[in-house]
Design an enzyme around this catalytic site. Structure first.
Site, PDB file in Angstrom:
ATOM      1  CG  HIS A 159      -2.124  -1.290   0.970  1.00 60.11           C
ATOM      2  ND1 HIS A 159      -1.730  -1.748   2.608  1.00 60.11           N
ATOM      3  CD2 HIS A 159      -3.223  -1.060   0.362  1.00 60.11           C
ATOM      4  CE1 HIS A 159      -3.057  -2.436   2.423  1.00 60.11           C
ATOM      5  NE2 HIS A 159      -3.271  -2.426   1.547  1.00 60.11           N
ATOM      6  CE  LYS A 169     -12.926  -8.941   5.856  1.00 63.42           C
ATOM      7  NZ  LYS A 169     -12.138  -8.372   3.882  1.00 63.42           N
TER       8      LYS A 169
END
Ligand code: ADP
Length: 169
Positions: free
Chosen positions: A27, A51
């Site tokens: 990332h 989630k």
């Protein structure tokens, strides 16, 4: 003066979206590269109520802020709902995404086309640094959970946070 030189150039903005649970070197590589190409880069941390992640959204944001502080032009915010609405509200015309492998492509292409159709926002794909082409947050968590060495896959602050979190569980 007339011509393009006389016009003030607009601020060029882009967004790097994701779950970042937690942020990895993969990332970070994409965010760093985007920060060199754009004036302002938003990191949009997706809130997914269905989630539950390992890290709370605020923890993920704090970690991202810490490890991107050196870039100076990176802003980190949570978002839920449509990414195109996040873009519209902040006048962001471009989404920057890393492509790790062909397996990323189908889904990313669909999303890019959907987002463009919804709002005209463009998606720019950056080829992953080969060092990180196998890297995902879930894989890092799996390696960490089984006691593997993951120090080279995440920034040091994430190494500490993840080690502590797994010790608590
Ligand atoms: P993941 O669990 O796959 O890391 P994210 O939703 O946090 O999932 O990833 C967000 C985006 O960050 C991905 O869509 C991709 O564009 C980029 N990304 C994730 N991992 C990498 C990597 N190793 N190299 C380059 N880009 C990556």
């Amino acid at each position: 003066m007339t011509g393009p030189e006389s016009e003030e150039s607009p601020v060029r903005r882009a967004v790097c979206p994701g779950s970042f649970d937690p942020i990895t070197n993969g990332h970070l590589d994409i965010i760093a590269r985007a920060s060199r190409l754009y004036d302002e880069v938003y990191v949009a941390v997706m809130i997914n109520k269905s989630k539950k992640g390992l890290f709370e959204i605020e923890e993920r944001i704090d970690l991202i802020r810490t490890v991107t502080a050196e870039y100076g032009n990176v802003r980190v915010e949570a978002f839920h709902g449509l990414l195109v609405d996040f873009c519209k509200q902040r006048d962001i015309p471009a989404i920057v995404k890393g492509l790790r492998a062909v397996s990323d492509f189908d889904y990313e292409l669909q999303m890019a086309q959907m987002n463009n159709g919804l709002s005209g926002v463009e998606t720019l794909f950056v080829p992953t640094n080969p060092t990180y082409s196998f890297l995902s947050s879930s894989l890092v968590k799996a390696v960490a959970a089984w006691g593997g060495d993951f120090a080279h896959l995440v920034p040091p602050e994430v190494l500490t946070a993840l080690t502590e979190r797994l010790r608590e569980d």
